[in-house]
Scaffold this motif. Sequence first.
Motif, PDB file in Angstrom:
ATOM      1  N   THR A 356     -30.817 -15.237  -3.627  1.00  0.00           N
ATOM      2  CA  THR A 356     -30.250 -14.133  -4.401  1.00  0.00           C
ATOM      3  C   THR A 356     -28.900 -13.769  -3.805  1.00  0.00           C
ATOM      4  O   THR A 356     -28.616 -14.081  -2.655  1.00  0.00           O
ATOM      5  CB  THR A 356     -31.184 -12.909  -4.393  1.00  0.00           C
ATOM      6  OG1 THR A 356     -31.409 -12.496  -3.043  1.00  0.00           O
ATOM      7  CG2 THR A 356     -32.507 -13.233  -5.051  1.00  0.00           C
ATOM      8  N   PHE A 357     -28.075 -13.075  -4.595  1.00  0.00           N
ATOM      9  CA  PHE A 357     -26.679 -12.899  -4.210  1.00  0.00           C
ATOM     10  C   PHE A 357     -26.191 -11.473  -4.460  1.00  0.00           C
ATOM     11  O   PHE A 357     -26.719 -10.759  -5.317  1.00  0.00           O
ATOM     12  CB  PHE A 357     -25.792 -13.861  -5.003  1.00  0.00           C
ATOM     13  CG  PHE A 357     -26.156 -15.312  -4.825  1.00  0.00           C
ATOM     14  CD1 PHE A 357     -25.544 -16.080  -3.858  1.00  0.00           C
ATOM     15  CD2 PHE A 357     -27.133 -15.895  -5.617  1.00  0.00           C
ATOM     16  CE1 PHE A 357     -25.884 -17.413  -3.683  1.00  0.00           C
ATOM     17  CE2 PHE A 357     -27.490 -17.231  -5.463  1.00  0.00           C
ATOM     18  CZ  PHE A 357     -26.854 -17.988  -4.491  1.00  0.00           C
ATOM     19  N   VAL A 358     -25.178 -11.113  -3.696  1.00  0.00           N
ATOM     20  CA  VAL A 358     -24.467  -9.856  -3.897  1.00  0.00           C
ATOM     21  C   VAL A 358     -23.016 -10.181  -4.217  1.00  0.00           C
ATOM     22  O   VAL A 358     -22.407 -11.035  -3.572  1.00  0.00           O
ATOM     23  CB  VAL A 358     -24.534  -8.968  -2.635  1.00  0.00           C
ATOM     24  CG1 VAL A 358     -23.566  -7.806  -2.738  1.00  0.00           C
ATOM     25  CG2 VAL A 358     -25.947  -8.451  -2.435  1.00  0.00           C
ATOM     26  N   ALA A 359     -22.463  -9.533  -5.240  1.00  0.00           N
ATOM     27  CA  ALA A 359     -21.062  -9.749  -5.584  1.00  0.00           C
ATOM     28  C   ALA A 359     -20.549  -8.536  -6.351  1.00  0.00           C
ATOM     29  O   ALA A 359     -21.318  -7.820  -6.999  1.00  0.00           O
ATOM     30  CB  ALA A 359     -20.896 -11.015  -6.428  1.00  0.00           C
ATOM     31  N   ASP A 360     -19.254  -8.322  -6.277  1.00  0.00           N
ATOM     32  CA  ASP A 360     -18.614  -7.200  -6.974  1.00  0.00           C
ATOM     33  C   ASP A 360     -17.196  -7.638  -7.326  1.00  0.00           C
ATOM     34  O   ASP A 360     -16.394  -7.897  -6.431  1.00  0.00           O
ATOM     35  CB  ASP A 360     -18.596  -5.965  -6.072  1.00  0.00           C
ATOM     36  CG  ASP A 360     -18.068  -4.726  -6.785  1.00  0.00           C
ATOM     37  OD1 ASP A 360     -18.135  -3.646  -6.198  1.00  0.00           O
ATOM     38  OD2 ASP A 360     -17.553  -4.826  -7.923  1.00  0.00           O
ATOM     39  N   ILE A 361     -16.903  -7.744  -8.619  1.00  0.00           N
ATOM     40  CA  ILE A 361     -15.596  -8.238  -9.033  1.00  0.00           C
ATOM     41  C   ILE A 361     -15.285  -7.721 -10.440  1.00  0.00           C
ATOM     42  O   ILE A 361     -16.199  -7.418 -11.219  1.00  0.00           O
ATOM     43  CB  ILE A 361     -15.571  -9.786  -9.009  1.00  0.00           C
ATOM     44  CG1 ILE A 361     -14.146 -10.324  -9.048  1.00  0.00           C
ATOM     45  CG2 ILE A 361     -16.408 -10.368 -10.119  1.00  0.00           C
ATOM     46  CD1 ILE A 361     -14.057 -11.818  -8.755  1.00  0.00           C
TER      47      ILE A 361
END
Length: 394
Positions: A356-361
């Motif tokens: 699973t991943f965390v991202a903010d863009i």
Amino acid sequence: MDIRQAKAILEKYRTGNCSTEEKEMVEKWYARLVDTGEWEWSDGEAEQLEQAMEEKLLLQIKPTEQHHSRKYFIQRASRWWAAAAILLLLAAVTLFFFYGARHNNQHSLSQVQRFKNDILPATQQVVLTLSDGTQQALDDVSNGTVTHQGLAEAVKKDSSMIYNSPGNTSEEAVVYNTIATGKGRTFHLQLSDGSEVWLDALSSIRFPTSFPGGERIVEITGQVYFEVAHNAKKSFKVKSGKQVTEVLGTHFNINSFNGEKIQTTLLEGRLRVQSLASANSGMMDPHAVIISPGQQSIFSPANAQLTTLELQDTDEVMAWKDGRFRFDGSSVKEITDQLSRWYNIDVVYKDTITETFVADIKRDVPISKMLKLLEMTKQIKFVIEGNKVIVMKY
């Protein structure tokens, strides 16, 4: 201070060993870059320092264990620091290239080759369907009055539609309109009672152009955010699939993209959530739930089961309305489902990805920006082919 000393301070910042004064100094460098695009060093030294910042601060991938699955994220010192890192990423700084096995296949292609056919956000139409079935592409309509529906006047203003109607409408005057967004589009609507509605991409709302009688009822698909105008004499109900949400005056978000569950998140006020069958029967539903701000209900249409959970914050839920992608421990399918609706892509999985991943863009960037951010985990790789994105293990 020379460039060698600056690099040493960056290394101390990365490892958490710098002094308060050194920490403030590093953040000052970033603030200057973000605000003015300039450095305090000469061009050659500035390039070295920028490269050092990328290597020592932007590429820190930290795996953690969460619910028996690995969760990867870019280590950041603060929310402000996250914003600065994303801004640098959006400045099209090349972070790194992958050099794999020496075979002529997709895995061995460099990042430049894999992303050479970049994809911009889709620009599909927003469509208004009138009561007689006539459809109008709102992008082709100029600002001003679009139509009169019943006693209501529909006015377009940029990316919004505003319905105005007199307060003394009758039952006979009620007609229904529908607004639907295409992929890559959002839209704002103000209903005749003053309630405001925001539609995410590939979403729709069917609504009466005026609200006579004792209640206000609309129907939605996809993801929609509401700020409902308070009216103690007229409850406001939202039908989404087999679920009914009832409010008096509140701010909330409904996500019904996933056919297996409908997520209703409350930001302000109070909500009652129940199955459509129970609402239509007119009987009190013993399984209905009342949710408070910061809570989310999850409705399963298959068995009409309702559960609630507490959210630490609602930022991830509401990121779409703020023009951002935000993921916090999301699976690759959850991420690509959103990308598909925004970029109008097909997704092909060559490998099973369990991380699973965390991202903010930001949402207004080419798709490669998000894919590069995810590739920084060194757990996943992508190839863009036409309007298709291929997902592989790193």
